[in-house]
Design a protein around this motif. Structure first.
Motif, mmCIF file in Angstrom:
data_model
loop_
_atom_site.group_PDB
_atom_site.id
_atom_site.type_symbol
_atom_site.label_atom_id
_atom_site.label_comp_id
_atom_site.label_asym_id
_atom_site.label_seq_id
_atom_site.Cartn_x
_atom_site.Cartn_y
_atom_site.Cartn_z
ATOM 1 N N UNK A 75 79.583 -7.383 -29.345
ATOM 2 C CA UNK A 75 78.132 -7.215 -29.264
ATOM 3 C C UNK A 75 77.712 -5.901 -29.912
ATOM 4 N N UNK A 76 76.737 -5.989 -30.834
ATOM 5 C CA UNK A 76 76.262 -4.811 -31.551
ATOM 6 C C UNK A 76 74.823 -4.460 -31.193
ATOM 7 N N UNK A 77 74.050 -5.444 -30.703
ATOM 8 C CA UNK A 77 72.648 -5.186 -30.362
ATOM 9 C C UNK A 77 72.119 -6.306 -29.483
ATOM 10 N N UNK A 78 71.096 -6.004 -28.688
ATOM 11 C CA UNK A 78 70.388 -6.994 -27.876
ATOM 12 C C UNK A 78 68.896 -6.763 -28.034
ATOM 13 N N UNK A 79 68.131 -7.854 -28.171
ATOM 14 C CA UNK A 79 66.677 -7.754 -28.294
ATOM 15 C C UNK A 79 66.036 -8.795 -27.390
ATOM 16 N N UNK A 80 64.750 -8.611 -27.085
ATOM 17 C CA UNK A 80 64.070 -9.598 -26.245
ATOM 18 C C UNK A 80 63.670 -10.815 -27.066
ATOM 19 N N UNK A 81 63.157 -11.828 -26.389
ATOM 20 C CA UNK A 81 62.917 -13.131 -27.019
ATOM 21 C C UNK A 81 61.796 -13.101 -28.042
ATOM 22 N N UNK A 82 60.978 -12.060 -28.048
ATOM 23 C CA UNK A 82 59.880 -11.990 -29.015
ATOM 24 C C UNK A 82 60.349 -11.540 -30.396
ATOM 25 N N UNK A 83 61.574 -11.033 -30.486
ATOM 26 C CA UNK A 83 62.082 -10.502 -31.748
ATOM 27 C C UNK A 83 63.125 -11.430 -32.350
ATOM 28 N N UNK A 84 63.037 -11.618 -33.655
ATOM 29 C CA UNK A 84 63.965 -12.488 -34.365
ATOM 30 C C UNK A 84 64.672 -11.719 -35.484
ATOM 31 N N UNK A 85 64.861 -10.412 -35.287
ATOM 32 C CA UNK A 85 65.540 -9.585 -36.276
ATOM 33 C C UNK A 85 65.892 -8.252 -35.633
ATOM 34 N N UNK A 86 66.854 -7.585 -36.237
ATOM 35 C CA UNK A 86 67.204 -6.234 -35.798
ATOM 36 C C UNK A 86 67.994 -5.541 -36.891
ATOM 37 N N UNK A 87 68.036 -4.217 -36.851
ATOM 38 C CA UNK A 87 68.818 -3.427 -37.790
ATOM 39 C C UNK A 87 70.074 -2.914 -37.098
#
Length: 325
Positions: A75-87
């Protein structure tokens, strides 16, 4: 002889409660269904040490609550359901990576991973002293109520452009490689005004100035009411002593009646309600906003009308105001 009787009463109470829940349509069953795997996973190197990961929305019988991004299975990152991308930052240059994404729900159920997205970060090049030039002539069209296609003139850089980032109202929503000057955006809302800009980025993670802003309105869904968004919003800023005067003008929407007021939002927050002192104007409307912030302060600005039935209508396209120095 009272304790067995008490246990019997307790057991009966639980049975009656379960029966009542069942009779009322309730359910004591736990959520054990996994969300679907996110589709369309892509990974784009944003610089020699960062990668931009994007994916499409997953579904769940109760609702997706977030996404976890994995690099080489960790696992490198976690985001909430409103986001569909990350850096993903802190990577090594000239290195191959593989990213996957899993969806999760409130019960802790986790989806299978979406298709793996490979990417290789570029090499660290010569000293990159300058940001890229501004992308030019941003244009596009709405393909449907939920998709738009954008294109623009390429940027130049003293070393090289590694990616282009698409922004919607100052939030980055998409990235493409530096060799591409087109992007197709999905998951939009029908009958909605969107304002897009594009920035170029180089291997040193420097970004160019924004391209020109482009307003696009997605077609309304069949049978849906017409958009009530103000159009043609323009701003002009002048200096008067220690104050900045921002003159707004816009074309009012057709609503079948008089528009008695507008709400003005700065940086997404309601700043003031514009109420006409007398008879509301017909056709193009104007308003003067006074600001006293330091020179160089940047604002995003948009408005929406109060409709004849008392509800608030659709937002206008967004405009950016930078107070002159």
């Amino acid at each position: 002889m009272q304790r067995p009787h008490a246990r019997t009463e307790s057991a009966c109470s639980v049975a009656l409660l379960l029966a009542a829940l069942t009779a009322c349509g309730g359910s004591a069953e736990a959520d054990t269904r996994n969300p679907t795997a996110p589709g369309g996973v892509t990974a784009q190197a944003g610089s020699a040490t960062s990668v931009h990961v994007m994916w499409e929305r997953a579904s769940d019988n109760e609702g997706v609550t977030g996404y976890d991004v994995y690099r080489e299975g960790r696992k490198a990152a976690s985001v909430d359901a409103t986001k569909l991308m990350t850096d993903i930052e802190g990577l090594a240059a000239s290195t191959a990576y593989t990213f996957t994404v899993r969806a999760r729900d409130a019960a802790g159920n986790v989806s299978a991973p979406g298709a793996a997205a490979p990417v290789t970060t570029p090499a660290t090049g010569p000293a990159d002293e300058e940001p890229p030039t501004r992308p030019s002539k941003l244009r596009g069209e709405a393909d449907s109520g939920r998709t738009v296609t954008l294109s623009w003139g390429g940027s130049t850089d003293d070393v090289g452009v590694t990616s282009y980032d698409v922004y919607q109202e100052d939030s980055r929503i998409h990235s493409v490689p530096g060799t591409r000057t087109t992007a197709r955006l999905t998951g939009l809302r029908p009958g909605t005004v969107y304002t897009f800009t594009v920035r170029a980025r180089d291997a040193a993670d420097r970004s160019s100035p924004d391209s020109n802003a482009l307003d696009l309105t997605t077609p309304s869904a069949p049978g849906a009411p017409a958009s009530t968004a103000p159009t043609g919003l323009r701003t002009e800023t002048t200096v008067q002593g220690k104050e900045f005067l921002v003159d707004l003008s816009w074309d009012q929407p057709e609503t079948g009646g008089t528009i008695p007021a507008y709400q003005l939002f700065l940086d997404g927050k309601l700043t003031t309600t514009i109420v006409w002192g007398g008879t509301p104007p017909a056709g193009r409307a104007t308003y003067r906003l006074t600001l006293t912030d330091p020179p160089g302060t940047r604002y995003s600005l948009k408005i929406r009308p109060k409709l004849p039935d008392g509800t608030w209508g659709d937002f206008s396209a967004q405009r950016t105001v930078v107070l002159p120095g």
